[in-house]
Design a protein around this motif. Structure first.
Motif, PDB file in Angstrom:
ATOM      1  N   SER A 117       0.833  -1.201   0.000  1.00 20.02           N
ATOM      2  CA  SER A 117       0.000   0.000   0.000  1.00 20.02           C
ATOM      3  C   SER A 117       0.871   1.255   0.000  1.00 20.02           C
ATOM      4  O   SER A 117       1.587   1.519   0.959  1.00 20.02           O
ATOM      5  N   VAL A 118       0.793   2.018  -1.056  1.00 18.91           N
ATOM      6  CA  VAL A 118       1.526   3.287  -1.126  1.00 18.91           C
ATOM      7  C   VAL A 118       0.583   4.452  -1.436  1.00 18.91           C
ATOM      8  O   VAL A 118       1.021   5.544  -1.797  1.00 18.91           O
ATOM      9  N   GLN A 119      -0.726   4.197  -1.280  1.00 20.85           N
ATOM     10  CA  GLN A 119      -1.717   5.264  -1.469  1.00 20.85           C
ATOM     11  C   GLN A 119      -2.614   5.431  -0.248  1.00 20.85           C
ATOM     12  O   GLN A 119      -3.498   6.290  -0.232  1.00 20.85           O
ATOM     13  N   ASP A 120      -2.416   4.645   0.794  1.00 22.28           N
ATOM     14  CA  ASP A 120      -3.369   4.583   1.905  1.00 22.28           C
ATOM     15  C   ASP A 120      -3.456   5.867   2.720  1.00 22.28           C
ATOM     16  O   ASP A 120      -4.532   6.259   3.161  1.00 22.28           O
ATOM     17  N   ILE A 121      -2.330   6.546   2.924  1.00 22.98           N
ATOM     18  CA  ILE A 121      -2.367   7.791   3.696  1.00 22.98           C
ATOM     19  C   ILE A 121      -3.205   8.846   2.969  1.00 22.98           C
ATOM     20  O   ILE A 121      -4.009   9.553   3.580  1.00 22.98           O
ATOM     21  N   ALA A 122      -3.018   8.923   1.656  1.00 23.12           N
ATOM     22  CA  ALA A 122      -3.785   9.881   0.857  1.00 23.12           C
ATOM     23  C   ALA A 122      -5.279   9.610   0.961  1.00 23.12           C
ATOM     24  O   ALA A 122      -6.090  10.536   1.062  1.00 23.12           O
ATOM     25  N   VAL A 123      -5.645   8.331   0.958  1.00 22.29           N
ATOM     26  CA  VAL A 123      -7.061   7.947   1.054  1.00 22.29           C
ATOM     27  C   VAL A 123      -7.627   8.310   2.423  1.00 22.29           C
ATOM     28  O   VAL A 123      -8.686   8.931   2.538  1.00 22.29           O
ATOM     29  N   MET A 124      -6.904   7.940   3.490  1.00 22.37           N
ATOM     30  CA  MET A 124      -7.426   8.112   4.844  1.00 22.37           C
ATOM     31  C   MET A 124      -7.375   9.564   5.323  1.00 22.37           C
ATOM     32  O   MET A 124      -8.162   9.959   6.197  1.00 22.37           O
ATOM     33  N   ARG A 125      -6.473  10.357   4.782  1.00 19.09           N
ATOM     34  CA  ARG A 125      -6.376  11.771   5.186  1.00 19.09           C
ATOM     35  C   ARG A 125      -7.659  12.534   4.912  1.00 19.09           C
ATOM     36  O   ARG A 125      -7.993  13.483   5.622  1.00 19.09           O
ATOM     37  N   PHE A 130     -10.735  11.265  11.455  1.00 16.51           N
ATOM     38  CA  PHE A 130      -9.739  10.202  11.584  1.00 16.51           C
ATOM     39  C   PHE A 130      -8.380  10.761  11.975  1.00 16.51           C
ATOM     40  O   PHE A 130      -7.919  11.766  11.440  1.00 16.51           O
ATOM     41  N   GLU A 131      -7.736  10.092  12.928  1.00 21.27           N
ATOM     42  CA  GLU A 131      -6.334  10.334  13.221  1.00 21.27           C
ATOM     43  C   GLU A 131      -5.508   9.307  12.452  1.00 21.27           C
ATOM     44  O   GLU A 131      -5.908   8.143  12.334  1.00 21.27           O
ATOM     45  N   LYS A 152     -10.847   7.393  22.055  1.00 24.79           N
ATOM     46  CA  LYS A 152     -12.222   7.152  21.625  1.00 24.79           C
ATOM     47  C   LYS A 152     -12.473   7.721  20.235  1.00 24.79           C
ATOM     48  O   LYS A 152     -13.619   7.858  19.806  1.00 24.79           O
ATOM     49  N   LYS A 153     -11.388   8.032  19.531  1.00 24.62           N
ATOM     50  CA  LYS A 153     -11.500   8.604  18.194  1.00 24.62           C
ATOM     51  C   LYS A 153     -11.185   7.545  17.135  1.00 24.62           C
ATOM     52  O   LYS A 153     -10.465   6.594  17.407  1.00 24.62           O
ATOM     53  N   PRO A 154     -11.717   7.711  15.928  1.00 22.65           N
ATOM     54  CA  PRO A 154     -11.325   6.794  14.848  1.00 22.65           C
ATOM     55  C   PRO A 154      -9.853   7.003  14.493  1.00 22.65           C
ATOM     56  O   PRO A 154      -9.407   8.141  14.333  1.00 22.65           O
ATOM     57  N   ILE A 155      -9.117   5.914  14.390  1.00 27.30           N
ATOM     58  CA  ILE A 155      -7.677   5.982  14.156  1.00 27.30           C
ATOM     59  C   ILE A 155      -7.300   5.054  13.012  1.00 27.30           C
ATOM     60  O   ILE A 155      -7.774   3.911  12.946  1.00 27.30           O
ATOM     61  N   TYR A 156      -6.439   5.533  12.120  1.00 25.82           N
ATOM     62  CA  TYR A 156      -5.810   4.663  11.127  1.00 25.82           C
ATOM     63  C   TYR A 156      -4.353   4.515  11.522  1.00 25.82           C
ATOM     64  O   TYR A 156      -3.603   5.490  11.558  1.00 25.82           O
TER      65      TYR A 156
END
Length: 305
Positions: A117-125, A130-131, A152-156
Motif C-alpha cells: 500500500s503506497v496510497q493509503d495515507i492519501a485515502v485516509m487523510r 480520523f487520526e 475514543k476517536k477513529p484511528i488509522y
C-alpha cells in the motif's frame, strides 16, 4: 492497562497481520477474538454470518465502540483502505473509536504490487475525524498502541513490514499531534515517518551536524503552530516517505508551507505516481532510492554539502 472488553477483528490473516499475537501478548485473557479463518464466534452460542466480510466487520467495530469498548480491525492496508465507503459511513460519519490497523504499508516485499500500500495515507487523510499515525520504531509502536487503546476517536494505524532496529532514545515519548525533532540541525531539515525514518536518521548521521531530522509519526492531526515554529528555523526541507508523493507526507508539508506563506526550498522524495515492484523490502528500498546510501547521496545534492 486492562480493559473490560476489547474486540480485535481480522478477516483471514490473523497471524500475518499480527493481530492474533497482539491479542495474546497485549490483552491476555481479557479479549474476545474473531477471525473468519479460525471461525470463532463473537458470543458463545451466536453464529454470525458475514456475507460482505469487510462491510460487516467495519459495522461490527462501529457498534462495538458505541458500547464504549475499543475495537481493533486489522488487514493489509491496501485492502482495508479500499473499503472507503464503508469506513466513511460506518466509522468516520459516526465518529466511532475504531482503530483500523493497516498492515503491510509501503515497501512490503515479495507479495506484489496489489498487496503493498503506497496510497493509503492519501485515502485516509480525506476522511473527517480520523487520526492517522505511523510508528517509526518498536518503542514508538508500543506507545502508539497504548494511546490507540485509550482513545475514543477513529484511528488509522499504518504498520510496515520493514525490519527496523530501535534507534529512538529510551526517554522518547509519543504525543499525538506533535512532531518530534530527533536530531537538531541548522539550515537543513529531513522530515520522515515510519520505517524510512530510520534510514534517514542513519544517512544524516554520516553527513555531520548541519541537518535536522523530524519524526512526523502523527500525520493527522498536526499541531500547525508547533511545526511552523520548527520549519521557520530551516531553509532547505526534504520529505522522505515510502508512500506516493501525491497526498502523503510531502503533500502535508507543502500545504502547511503554502498556507502560511513560508519561503522554503522544499523537495518531496517518495514513490512516483505508480505501483511498486515485488522484491524484498531492502531491495525495494534501494530501487526506489530510500535506502541509507541513496538517501545520503540525495541529501548531499539537495543540501549542497
Amino acid at each position: 492497562m486492562r480493559f473490560f472488553f476489547i474486540l480485535p477483528l481480522v478477516i483471514d490473516l490473523p497471524i500475518t497481520s499480527q493481530l492474533l499475537p497482539f491479542s495474546k501478548a497485549f490483552l491476555g485473557d481479557m479479549t474476545l477474538f474473531w477471525s473468519l479463518e479460525f471461525e470463532l464466534n463473537l458470543i458463545p452460542g451466536v453464529i454470525i454470518s458475514f456475507l460482505n466480510i469487510f462491510l460487516t466487520d467495519l459495522t461490527s467495530c462501529a457498534l462495538q465502540t458505541k458500547a464504549s469498548s475499543p475495537a481493533f480491525l486489522a488487514s493489509f492496508a491496501s485492502f482495508i483502505t479500499g473499503k472507503n465507503i464503508e469506513i466513511r459511513t460506518s466509522i468516520s460519519y459516526n465518529k466511532c473509536g475504531v482503530v483500523i490497523v493497516g498492515t503491510h504499508g509501503g515497501l512490503i516485499g515479495p507479495d506484489g504490487a496489489t498487496q503493498s500500500s503506497v496510497q493509503d495515507i492519501a485515502v485516509m487523510r480525506s476522511l473527517p475525524y480520523f487520526e492517522i499515525i505511523q510508528p517509526s520504531s518498536p518503542r514508538e509502536t508500543k506507545q502508539i498502541i497504548n494511546y490507540s487503546s485509550l482513545s475514543k476517536k477513529p484511528i488509522y494505524l499504518r504498520i510496515a513490514r520493514n525490519e527496523v532496529t530501535e534507534f529512538l532514545p529510551k526517554n522518547y515519548k509519543f504525543k499525538i499531534g506533535l512532531p518530534s525533532l530527533i536530531k537538531r540541525g541548522k539550515r537543513n531539515l529531513v522530515i520522515s515517518s515510519g520505517p524510512i525514518l530510520s534510514n534517514c536518521f542513519m544517512a544524516v548521521k554520516k553527513l555531520g551536524n548541519n541537518i535536522g531530522v523530524l519524526n512526523l509519526s502523527s500525520i493527522k492531526p498536526i499541531n500547525e503552530k508547533y511545526i511552523i515554529r520548527i520549519l521557520k528555523k530551516y531553509k532547505n526541507i526534504i520529505t522522505v516517505e515510502d508512500h506516493s508523493i501525491i497526498g502523503g507526507l510531502g503533500s502535508i508539508i507543502a500545504e502547511i508551507i503554502a498556507k502560511n506563506n513560508l519561503n522554503k526550498n522544499l523537495k518531496i522524495h517518495g514513490i512516483k505516481d505508480d505501483f511498486v515492484d515485488s522484491d524484498t523490502p531492502s531491495s525495494l528500498e534501494k530501487f526506489y532510492k530510500l535506502d541509507i546510501k541513496s538517501l545520503e547521496k540525495i541529501f548531499k545534492k539537495f543540501f549542497k554539502i
